[in-house]
Design an enzyme around this catalytic site. Structure first.
Site, mmCIF file in Angstrom:
data_model
loop_
_atom_site.group_PDB
_atom_site.id
_atom_site.type_symbol
_atom_site.label_atom_id
_atom_site.label_comp_id
_atom_site.label_asym_id
_atom_site.label_seq_id
_atom_site.Cartn_x
_atom_site.Cartn_y
_atom_site.Cartn_z
ATOM 1 N N ASP A 46 0.813 -1.225 0.000
ATOM 2 C CA ASP A 46 0.000 0.000 0.000
ATOM 3 C C ASP A 46 0.845 1.274 0.000
ATOM 4 O O ASP A 46 0.685 2.144 0.861
ATOM 5 C CB ASP A 46 -0.938 0.011 1.221
ATOM 6 C CG ASP A 46 -1.687 -1.289 1.401
ATOM 7 O OD1 ASP A 46 -2.028 -1.909 0.373
ATOM 8 O OD2 ASP A 46 -1.928 -1.692 2.552
ATOM 9 N N GLU A 223 -11.174 -1.240 -3.833
ATOM 10 C CA GLU A 223 -10.516 -0.597 -2.693
ATOM 11 C C GLU A 223 -9.380 0.293 -3.173
ATOM 12 O O GLU A 223 -9.147 0.443 -4.376
ATOM 13 C CB GLU A 223 -9.995 -1.648 -1.708
ATOM 14 C CG GLU A 223 -8.920 -2.563 -2.274
ATOM 15 C CD GLU A 223 -8.474 -3.646 -1.294
ATOM 16 O OE1 GLU A 223 -9.175 -3.874 -0.287
ATOM 17 O OE2 GLU A 223 -7.429 -4.278 -1.546
ATOM 18 N N HIS A 289 -2.932 -0.940 -5.485
ATOM 19 C CA HIS A 289 -2.886 0.004 -4.355
ATOM 20 C C HIS A 289 -1.745 1.008 -4.505
ATOM 21 O O HIS A 289 -0.690 0.900 -3.905
ATOM 22 C CB HIS A 289 -2.764 -0.707 -3.025
ATOM 23 C CG HIS A 289 -3.313 0.141 -1.915
ATOM 24 N ND1 HIS A 289 -4.362 -0.258 -1.128
ATOM 25 C CD2 HIS A 289 -2.988 1.398 -1.511
ATOM 26 C CE1 HIS A 289 -4.651 0.707 -0.267
ATOM 27 N NE2 HIS A 289 -3.825 1.730 -0.489
ATOM 28 N N ARG A 319 4.907 -8.133 -1.030
ATOM 29 C CA ARG A 319 4.526 -6.996 -1.878
ATOM 30 C C ARG A 319 5.544 -5.869 -1.706
ATOM 31 O O ARG A 319 5.730 -5.355 -0.602
ATOM 32 C CB ARG A 319 3.128 -6.509 -1.510
ATOM 33 C CG ARG A 319 2.022 -7.509 -1.839
ATOM 34 C CD ARG A 319 0.680 -7.045 -1.325
ATOM 35 N NE ARG A 319 0.649 -7.032 0.130
ATOM 36 C CZ ARG A 319 -0.387 -6.567 0.836
ATOM 37 N NH1 ARG A 319 -1.456 -6.084 0.218
ATOM 38 N NH2 ARG A 319 -0.351 -6.602 2.157
#
Length: 352
Positions: A46, A223, A289, A319
């Site tokens: 993120d 999202e 994201h 990630r």
């Protein structure tokens, strides 16, 4: 004889200084990097970047606290130090699972928005802290509390943006109290820590590419909404779709019509295909994201996002944050291209 020796000494000293200066200049040139390689960090789910006064501030999900990495050169993010700015107290509704922090500068102060819960995902809500110091790396952060609309439903991935002098908040949330579908919502802000009026749903998962990984008790997902304003002033919201637990986590795009009202759902159109997705040949899986930033000279647009290096790694700390330059199509929409393979040299942002 003394004068002659003095002259020779002065000449020698002068030449030595010139030689040292030339060697120093060469060293400077050697140290100036013109390329970089992804990933920027080993881990960083993120990722988010904001910039102010020539400094970039990077945030990522740690799950336990809120941290900032500051740098003047995004290509050298990995060489900068992470600073912990805030740790939640124990045994609160916002003590655990801190996700997707975003740093914003509004009304002369710094605000960091984040989602958190008490260890139960059903209790996830959005919160905000404030810092009046011009340096966000200081410890002068004040907990402002939860930021929510009147429904007070499950909510994560809050982001704020300003459009035509009005501040808005966008986030991912549930329509009801069950984990069936994550939708994209928008609301106006009364101030940086207070939502004003009703929320409006802008997007819910409708296309097949938005529903990968759903079923068997798992929800459909929209999202990570992020606002993007084009050089011509057009407003877009990109978002992440499908489950982060799949390789098919990808970006979708919402486009506001000319002279449209961001609070009117019918003024938005959704892309019928993803605009940025996995690249098996480039070993980029679960791409999404993201955030956006400008090069130091303001001439280039860049996207930062996370991706997994291997298939099947899901929503884990594998990630890693990656960045690449993007351009604009003839119709004014953004062209993010395809994820660049890790380890490939790319030009640093212009002006570094």
């Amino acid at each position: 004889m003394y004068c002659k020796r003095k002259f020779v000494f002065i000449c020698f000293t002068f030449c030595t200084l010139i030689a040292c200066k030339n060697d120093f200049s060469k060293a400077q040139k050697v140290e100036t990097k013109t390329t970089f390689k992804n990933p920027l960090l080993v881990t960083g789910p993120d990722p988010w970047v904001t910039q102010k006064d020539g400094i970039y501030y990077f945030c990522r999900s740690t799950g336990r606290d809120l941290e900032i990495i500051s740098t003047k050169k995004m290509s050298q993010l990995g060489q900068a130090k992470s600073v912990r700015i805030w740790t939640p107290p124990a045994d609160k509704l916002y003590s655990k699972e801190l996700w997707a922090p975003e740093l914003h500068y509004l009304d002369g102060k710094w605000y960091m928005y984040f989602a958190a819960d008490d260890g139960n995902n059903d209790h996830h809500r959005m919160y905000v802290i404030e810092n009046s110091n011009q340096n966000p790396l200081t410890q002068n952060w004040i907990f402002k509390g939860q930021i929510a609309d009147a429904t007070n439903k499950w909510a994560i991935d809050g982001s704020v943006f300003t459009y035509k002098n009005i501040n808005y908040m966008i986030w991912s949330g549930w329509e009801g109290d069950n984990n069936i579908s994550q939708n994209i919502y928008i609301a106006k802000l009364k101030n940086p820590w207070t939502i004003e009026g009703q929320r409006v749903m802008l997007s819910s998962p409708t296309y097949d590419w938005e529903k990968r990984g759903s079923g068997n008790g798992l929800p459909t997902v929209n999202e990570g909404p992020e606002a993007l304003i084009s050089p011509q002033g057009r407003l877009f919201i990109d978002y992440s779709a499908s489950g982060c637990w799949t390789d098919d986590y990808a970006l979708g795009l919402l486009t506001l019509k000319a002279d449209g009202d961001p609070m009117e759902a019918n003024d938005w159109t959704k892309s019928d295909t993803s605009v940025f997705h996995k690249s098996e040949e480039n070993s980029a899986y679960g791409t999404g994201h993201n955030g956006f930033f400008k090069s130091p000279d303001g001439k280039e647009d860049w996207i930062i996002y996370h991706a997994n290096p291997k298939s099947g790694e899901g929503c884990s700390n594998y990630r890693s944050p990656r960045m690449q330059r993007f351009t604009w199509n003839a119709d004014g929409t953004p062209d993010f291209g395809i994820p660049v393979k890790t380890g490939v040299a790319m030009d640093v942002p212009s002006g570094e």
